[in-house]
Scaffold this active site. Structure first.
Site, PDB file in Angstrom:
ATOM      1  N   SER A   1       0.676  -1.458  -0.142  1.00  0.00           N
ATOM      2  CA  SER A   1       0.055   0.236  -0.318  1.00  0.00           C
ATOM      3  C   SER A   1       1.149   1.123  -0.269  1.00  0.00           C
ATOM      4  O   SER A   1       1.853   1.233   1.040  1.00  0.00           O
ATOM      5  CB  SER A   1      -0.702   0.155   1.207  1.00  0.00           C
ATOM      6  OG  SER A   1      -1.683   1.174   1.467  1.00  0.00           O
ATOM      7  N   ASP A   2       0.529   2.218  -0.783  1.00  0.00           N
ATOM      8  CA  ASP A   2       1.027   3.830  -1.080  1.00  0.00           C
ATOM      9  C   ASP A   2       0.472   4.239   0.838  1.00  0.00           C
ATOM     10  O   ASP A   2      -0.178   3.874   1.250  1.00  0.00           O
ATOM     11  CB  ASP A   2       0.184   4.808  -2.083  1.00  0.00           C
ATOM     12  CG  ASP A   2       1.202   5.776  -2.185  1.00  0.00           C
ATOM     13  OD1 ASP A   2       2.039   5.811  -1.857  1.00  0.00           O
ATOM     14  OD2 ASP A   2       0.482   6.756  -2.467  1.00  0.00           O
TER      15      ASP A   2
END
Length: 915
Positions: free
Chosen positions: A338-339
């Site tokens: 995940s960013d």
């Protein structure tokens, strides 16, 4: 930035790290002039050599070629060959039906895979703008597409950066590069040369295409345009990863190859055995019939429908699927990369901690909305008695160039996100920016400059003129000689060095370890005659007011979703362009860990690793900070090399290549760039990480339903194939013909199998670990199931055919009754693997509360019966498919023959539970 400028005196292919060059070197290499810019001759030459400043995509295959490629599948090729054999032998109707089936499957695949590849076009939009340049000694306003290397470009607040620039002059320049680097706040720029290995996010003397100027002014030299820009390099990375390969498609490919070998072997055996006692025509008919019976023609259509139903269910839970196989892939994900900014976090800087008047305060609320409370020792503060806190908040409100606006019910900052957080914290105390700017008007200011690390403003206040200062703790503390206490009184800092190190620096370090960005605040009363403020005015004699610590906070729902994913056996890893300390603090807050530890690695560390080292680090690490786009791509590839099924979330341009390469790319629908959305397989409409958990749940349910569809369809193919093979080996008439097989495998199978796609998800679907990526489509227990049901089907078809032909002498009637007996057994088998009966029982005893979807299974059964009535009683169908009408007693006979499937399937369900 790496770029080749072969026409400007550089050796062909020589890399240029423009951020490491002095300004004079860059000017000389690009043969330009800061005063006059390029001349018209240079512009024409360079435009011809480097092309327009726009991104160009690879030429895609024509639609007809993409359609033909749909036939490049082993099972379809065999069917095409079987149709050709029938055509050569004169059975044109049979050939036409077989080819029609293969063409239908090809059309379904073509529609499924013909999603527009618009990522490159979206990237082009991201950098198209107007810009101000100097050419032939004149300032001009031109389209960004006309820029060439060597152009002198002017930037001002509100501009979009039109190309990659080496900055040569800056005035308080701040650029939002979050879409490219993942950095959550605007970057302060300067012109000093940097080390060659400086990470992309820390190249302060560069401005990259697609960035947004939030504050200040600058002049820069264009060093790269179009595909040569950092944004262009991302587009090229994406082009290398355009094919969609998922665990499901890979398993189907492997299944198809293995099934093909079995089919060809059995067809060859059937043909050779047929030649021993039949003529060539009959042997070919038997072989072709076996091929058609063994290939599950309806399976691709059923898979597509099942996935499409999964798409609909996910859409209701805020997840839009752009590519059908992604439905199942998400259900098999073992890792979610995940960013951070805007995905796990709010993408809104928020003050959460204040130190003022010798006391610590915490603030509630998230984002720029002026909603929340200020607490001390978990109790609401009385601002009337907290004079030190008031002054600290007031300094953040007045020493500020930004403001907040309510747009469509959502508070947004116009200006710098850090300043927006300061305004929001003051407004939580009831301080109105508009009120205080009128009551205490600004007379002069020193804008923030990276060299000084502070900003100062001069105000006319009711108590006289006062300078308010904000900046880094280091820059402010060394100028302070007084300290304001909680009651508003000022006291000398008796032992300055000791105090700084033991008290205030301790508070700074506490905030920093929590991932907070810390700003210090001070003031200095001045004489009423002073009308301006200069650096000399604040060199010493400041009154220390306090500290404010802010962060882009985690989404509460995302934190819960992360925990749910980890409970379901899915690893969560944070990959960001932000600082390691900040990212690690966010990870700890959210409970993201691997075996209790939160290992963090930076892009610089990853760059030194070979592929094997990277694979180990990717598996054990939790946070990957200051990561460049190509490193995100390498991390995804490293995890895939370890056998992981990788889901990658992101919203920026910098995420696009990794979104493409991941087994499933997940983009944010609201805050996400168009580039990320086009590169992704799935888009979250609510930008909520929690929707990923819901989508995983639906994906797992889809896979279970797909398996049910497979072991519902394949036993029919198995029973048909065994019937053909043993009939030939025993020198008997074929109990079923090739066209009748196609009726069963396409129309009847699809009608009865599609209802399985509507099956509800089991209650414990998210309590189980992800299935192994190496788990075959047909496990040992599933193969036993398929063989057992195939054996029953063979007994029914062969037994009924032999019995009816022997007793009536009517071969068409015998074949019709054999097929209808098979369908009766299939109806009982469908009920045995469906959740319909168990759910009805659970509903009656109160175990489950939701409604049971009875119509889907019921419609499937009614539809199958209707098709068989048409099959037996419509004259045209009788002629084409060689069938015969049945009496009521004969229908009852078929039902009775199929009923033992109830007991047979109960035994099989013990070996391989379907739910």
């Amino acid at each position: 930035m790496v770029q080749t400028i072969s026409a400007l005196g550089l050796p062909e292919g020589q890399p240029k790290t423009w951020h490491s060059l002095e300004i004079a070197e860059a000017i000389a290499d690009l043969e330009t002039d800061l005063e006059t810019g390029l001349n018209s001759v240079q512009i024409k030459q360079r435009l011809a050599e480097f092309g327009a400043n726009e991104l160009t995509a690879k030429k895609s295959k024509p639609w007809w070629w993409k359609f033909l490629l749909q036939f490049n599948q082993p099972l379809l090729i065999i069917l095409l060959g079987a149709g050709l054999v029938k055509a050569i032998s004169g059975s044109f109707v049979n050939a036409g039906v077989i080819w029609g089936v293969t063409t239908t499957n090809a059309i379904i695949g073509f529609i499924q895979e013909s999603k527009a590849e618009g990522a490159i076009a979206a990237l082009a939009k991201a950098i198209t703008t107007e810009t101000t340049v100097i050419r032939d000694g004149k300032k001009l306003r031109i389209q960004s597409q006309e820029l060439v290397p060597g152009d002198i470009v002017f930037l001002t607040s509100g501009d979009k950066v039109p190309a990659d620039l080496r900055l040569v002059q800056v005035r308080n320049l701040q650029v939002d590069e979050s879409a490219l680097t993942g950095e959550s706040v605007a970057v302060e720029k300067d012109t000093r040369a940097l080390k060659t290995d400086t990470p992309l996010a820390e190249r302060k003397n560069m401005a990259y295409a697609g960035g947004f100027v939030t504050f200040g002014q600058a002049m820069g030299i264009v060093v790269a345009t179009g595909n040569a820009t950092e944004t262009g390099r991302i587009s090229q990375l994406m082009e290398r990863h355009t094919d969609l390969s998922t665990p499901l498609t890979r398993k189907f490919d492997k299944f198809s190859r293995n099934w093909l070998r079995v089919v060809l072997g059995l067809a060859t055996l059937t043909f050779v055995a047929g030649l021993s006692y039949k003529n060539l025509q009959e042997a070919l008919e038997a072989a072709v019939t076996l091929i058609v019976s063994a290939i599950p023609e309806g399976l691709p259509a059923v898979v597509t429908v099942t996935l499409a139903i999964g798409v609909s269910r996910m859409a209701r839970r805020h997840a839009i699927i752009r590519k059908l196989p992604a439905v199942e892939t998400l259900g098999s994900a073992t890792v979610v990369c995940s960013d951070k900014t805007g995905t796990l976090t709010e993408n809104q800087m928020t003050v959460q901690s204040i130190y003022a008047g010798g006391h610590q305060y915490t603030l509630t609320g998230v984002g720029y909305a002026p909603e929340g409370e200020i607490l001390r020792d978990d109790k609401l503060v009385n601002l009337n008695t907290e004079k030190g806190l008031q002054e600290c908040l007031l300094a953040g409100l007045l020493c500020n160039d930004s403001h907040l606006e309510n747009k469509n019910g959502k508070w947004v900052v116009v200006g710098d996100p850090t300043e927006g957080a300061l305004i929001a914290s003051a407004e939580k105390a009831g301080f109105s920016q508009s009120h205080f700017t009128k009551k205490m008007p600004r007379l002069d200011a020193i804008p923030f400059e990276s060299d000084y690390q502070y900003m100062a403003t001069l105000h006319q206040t009711p108590q006289g003129k006062t300078i308010y200062i904000k900046g880094s703790a280091e820059a402010i503390l060394k100028r302070c000689t007084l300290l304001q206490k909680i009651d508003g009184q000022t006291h000398p800092i008796d032992c300055v060095e000791t105090f700084r190190q033991t008290i205030i620096e301790r508070e700074v370090n506490i905030m920093a370890r929590q991932g907070l960005r810390v700003l210090a605040f001070a003031k200095k009363p001045v004489s009423n005659q002073q009308m301006t403020v200069d650096h000399e005015d604040i060199d010493t004699g400041l009154i220390f007011l306090g500290l404010q610590g802010m962060i882009d906070p985690p989404r509460e729902s995302a934190t819960k979703a992360v925990q749910a994913c980890q409970e379901a056996g899915i690893q969560v890893k944070m990959i960001t362009g932000d600082h390691a300390v900040t990212a690690q603090a966010i990870a700890r807050r959210m409970g993201i860990h691997k075996n209790g530890s939160v290992l963090a690695f930076t892009g610089a560390e990853l760059a030194q690793m070979d592929q094997q080292e990277l694979a180990e680090v990717a598996e054990e690490g939790v946070v990957f900070a200051r990561v460049a786009p190509e490193q995100k791509l390498r991390l995804v590839e490293a995890l895939q090399s370890k056998g992981e099924i990788v889901a990658m979330t992101g919203d920026g341009v910098n995420d696009a290549p990794a979104l493409k390469k991941a087994d499933i790319g997940i983009a944010m629908g609201g805050a996400g760039t168009e580039v990320a959305k086009e590169a992704a397989d799935m888009v979250l409409t609510d930008d909520n990480f929690a929707s990923i958990e819901a989508a995983v749940e639906e994906g797992r349910a889809v896979y279970r339903n797909l398996l049910k569809a497979i072991y519902f369809i394949l036993p029919v193919n198995g029973g048909e194939s065994m019937t053909i093979l043993f009939s030939v080996l025993l020198s008997r008439e074929l109990p079923i013909l090739s066209l009748q097989v196609l009726w069963l495998n396409m129309l009847n199978s699809i009608t009865m199998t599609v209802p399985l796609a509507f099956e509800p998800k089991p209650q414990n679907v998210m309590k189980q670990p992800p299935r192994s990526p190496n788990e075959p489509l047909l496990s040992a227990s599933r193969l036993k199931r398929i063989l057992a049901i195939s054996l029953f089907n063979w007994i029914v078809i062969f037994g009924v055919f032999e019995y009816i032909e022997y007793t009536t002498g009517n071969i068409n009637l015998a074949r019709t009754m054999a097929i209808n007996s098979l369908i009766a057994g299939r109806i009982f088998y469908l009920l045995s693997i469906s959740q319909l009966i168990p759910n009805l029982i659970a509903k009656m005893d109160g175990t489950i509360q939701e409604n049971v979807d009875i119509p889907a299974i019921a419609f499937g059964i009614v539809g199958a019966i209707a098709l068989q009535i048409i099959f037996a009683h419509v004259p045209l169908i009788n002629d084409v498919f060689s069938t015969a009408p049945l009496s009521f007693q004969q229908w009852l006979f078929c039902l009775a023959v199929g009923s033992p499937m109830i007991l047979w399937s109960a035994v099989v369900n013990k070996i391989d539970p379907p739910n």
